[in-house]
Write an enzyme that holds these catalytic residues in place. Sequence first.
Site, PDB file in Angstrom:
ATOM      1  N   ASP A   1     -11.124 -18.332  15.315  1.00  0.00           N
ATOM      2  CA  ASP A   1     -11.333 -17.888  16.699  1.00  0.00           C
ATOM      3  C   ASP A   1     -10.266 -16.855  17.042  1.00  0.00           C
ATOM      4  O   ASP A   1      -9.071 -17.157  17.033  1.00  0.00           O
ATOM      5  CB  ASP A   1     -11.232 -19.099  17.640  1.00  0.00           C
ATOM      6  CG  ASP A   1     -11.519 -18.743  19.091  1.00  0.00           C
ATOM      7  OD1 ASP A   1     -11.795 -17.558  19.381  1.00  0.00           O
ATOM      8  OD2 ASP A   1     -11.471 -19.660  19.937  1.00  0.00           O
TER       9      ASP A   1
ATOM     10  N   GLU B   1     -15.376 -16.651  15.768  1.00  0.00           N
ATOM     11  CA  GLU B   1     -15.586 -16.736  17.220  1.00  0.00           C
ATOM     12  C   GLU B   1     -14.860 -15.614  17.945  1.00  0.00           C
ATOM     13  O   GLU B   1     -13.682 -15.366  17.690  1.00  0.00           O
ATOM     14  CB  GLU B   1     -15.086 -18.100  17.689  1.00  0.00           C
ATOM     15  CG  GLU B   1     -15.439 -18.444  19.121  1.00  0.00           C
ATOM     16  CD  GLU B   1     -15.072 -19.903  19.436  1.00  0.00           C
ATOM     17  OE1 GLU B   1     -15.392 -20.793  18.615  1.00  0.00           O
ATOM     18  OE2 GLU B   1     -14.465 -20.143  20.477  1.00  0.00           O
TER      19      GLU B   1
ATOM     20  N   LYS C   1     -19.170 -24.053  26.954  1.00  0.00           N
ATOM     21  CA  LYS C   1     -18.147 -24.758  27.730  1.00  0.00           C
ATOM     22  C   LYS C   1     -18.650 -24.789  29.162  1.00  0.00           C
ATOM     23  O   LYS C   1     -18.815 -23.737  29.786  1.00  0.00           O
ATOM     24  CB  LYS C   1     -16.813 -24.013  27.675  1.00  0.00           C
ATOM     25  CG  LYS C   1     -16.224 -23.884  26.282  1.00  0.00           C
ATOM     26  CD  LYS C   1     -14.942 -23.077  26.292  1.00  0.00           C
ATOM     27  CE  LYS C   1     -14.368 -22.948  24.881  1.00  0.00           C
ATOM     28  NZ  LYS C   1     -13.207 -22.042  24.808  1.00  0.00           N
TER      29      LYS C   1
ATOM     30  N   LEU D   1      -9.241 -22.253  13.027  1.00  0.00           N
ATOM     31  CA  LEU D   1      -7.941 -21.600  13.091  1.00  0.00           C
ATOM     32  C   LEU D   1      -7.960 -20.523  14.159  1.00  0.00           C
ATOM     33  O   LEU D   1      -8.883 -19.703  14.208  1.00  0.00           O
ATOM     34  CB  LEU D   1      -7.598 -20.944  11.743  1.00  0.00           C
ATOM     35  CG  LEU D   1      -7.603 -21.823  10.493  1.00  0.00           C
ATOM     36  CD1 LEU D   1      -7.160 -20.978   9.285  1.00  0.00           C
ATOM     37  CD2 LEU D   1      -6.684 -23.029  10.671  1.00  0.00           C
ATOM     38  N   LYS D   2      -6.940 -20.506  15.000  1.00  0.00           N
ATOM     39  CA  LYS D   2      -6.763 -19.376  15.904  1.00  0.00           C
ATOM     40  C   LYS D   2      -6.204 -18.223  15.080  1.00  0.00           C
ATOM     41  O   LYS D   2      -5.260 -18.418  14.292  1.00  0.00           O
ATOM     42  CB  LYS D   2      -5.789 -19.743  17.034  1.00  0.00           C
ATOM     43  CG  LYS D   2      -6.327 -20.789  17.995  1.00  0.00           C
ATOM     44  CD  LYS D   2      -7.446 -20.234  18.862  1.00  0.00           C
ATOM     45  CE  LYS D   2      -7.821 -21.221  19.966  1.00  0.00           C
ATOM     46  NZ  LYS D   2      -8.955 -20.727  20.789  1.00  0.00           N
TER      47      LYS D   2
HETATM   48 MG    MG Z   1     -12.908 -19.732  21.719  1.00  0.00          MG
END
Ligand code: MG
Length: 393
Positions: A209, A237, A286, A183-184
């Site tokens: 996050d 995060e 990433k 979940l943001k």
């Molecule tokens: Mg992130």
Amino acid sequence: MLLAPAAAAGSRREGRGAVELHAVELIRLELPLVVSLATSAGEHAVRPIVLVRLITDSGEGYGECEALAEPIYTEEYADGAARVLADHLVPRLLAGGPLEASSPAAAGLERLRPVRGHRMAKAAVEMALLDAWLRGEGRSLADFLGATSRHVPAGATVGIVPTAEVLGRVAAAAAAGYRRVKLKIGPGHDVEPIGAVRAEFPALVLAADANGAYRLDDPGDRRALELIDGLGLAALEQPLAAEDLVGHAELAAALVTPVVLDESVADEQDLQAALALGACVGVSLKAARLGGLLAACRVRDRCLAAGVRMAAGGMLETGLGRAASLALAGCPGFDLPGDLGGSERYFVPDLTPAHRVVDGELAVPDGPGLGVEPRPDVLAATRTGAELIRAPS
Ligand code: MG
């Protein structure tokens, strides 16, 4: 014919020990996202992409620049990346003559070293070099990176929307087979949605996050982080700003929930500093943020050596960049919930044949190079411009 790349592997001039670079076409695309993604930093609705099409004497390769439309994740953004590629990176790459055939990606990156930063733009060049080279070698990127898994767990990311809608989106993801959801979150949108999802979907592996939205000098934010810590998340995060490693160290010591860094780690030095401070339990890898797949592998190896957990991050990339992300995610050590979902969550149609979630997992592409190519029809339909840069003769 404008350019006649030797597309077949058989036409490689064997034994020459070098890859000749003929040209780079920078192709601009715009793909509408199936569902716009709202984060604490802003909303993403349309995905601009800069594709690097590298034309060599031994075939072609594609790289995807994953810089977003606006500079709200890192400093890079698509229009800026397109300019730095056209004006600074591609001319440097092409000006240096043939590349050493044993490691053309590393040799190509070395030519870009004088340009400071711009990691996502450099990563796109590297991806194209790796794709072209590995296709010629008949070898998959996954194999080159050391992937050992043929399938990786898929993750679904749900943006900042009202809690009822969060629940609806999580239910849809769970019904589609996803077992890991992120979940943001941000101040004012945290304890309630996390608690609601936790209560309704107790079996899901749940992460959150914040994209750097909290501040330790704000008593309300501190209280929220304490409450979030009681909700059984698999990972929290980037709770604090990218630059705040000291604050993350304080949080990592205070919270039971594993603190994972994303924006804070742009290179090996950042990781080293984070480890020295004890600023995280895990890192979201990433390749775009780290300056490419080779850099990501170095960070991966340091994480493995230091016992730092890893998540396979994503950048709302198309199926092309996702193929590279999946190859990295297939490497050992990625046990934290990641960002990599099926194509249906991002683009319909995707730029490549769709990556599909089956039993909660995505296949790691195993064909030569990236293992996928842009679909000509989608390329034509989403193309907004292109620029061809030839090697000096
Ligand atoms: Mg992130």
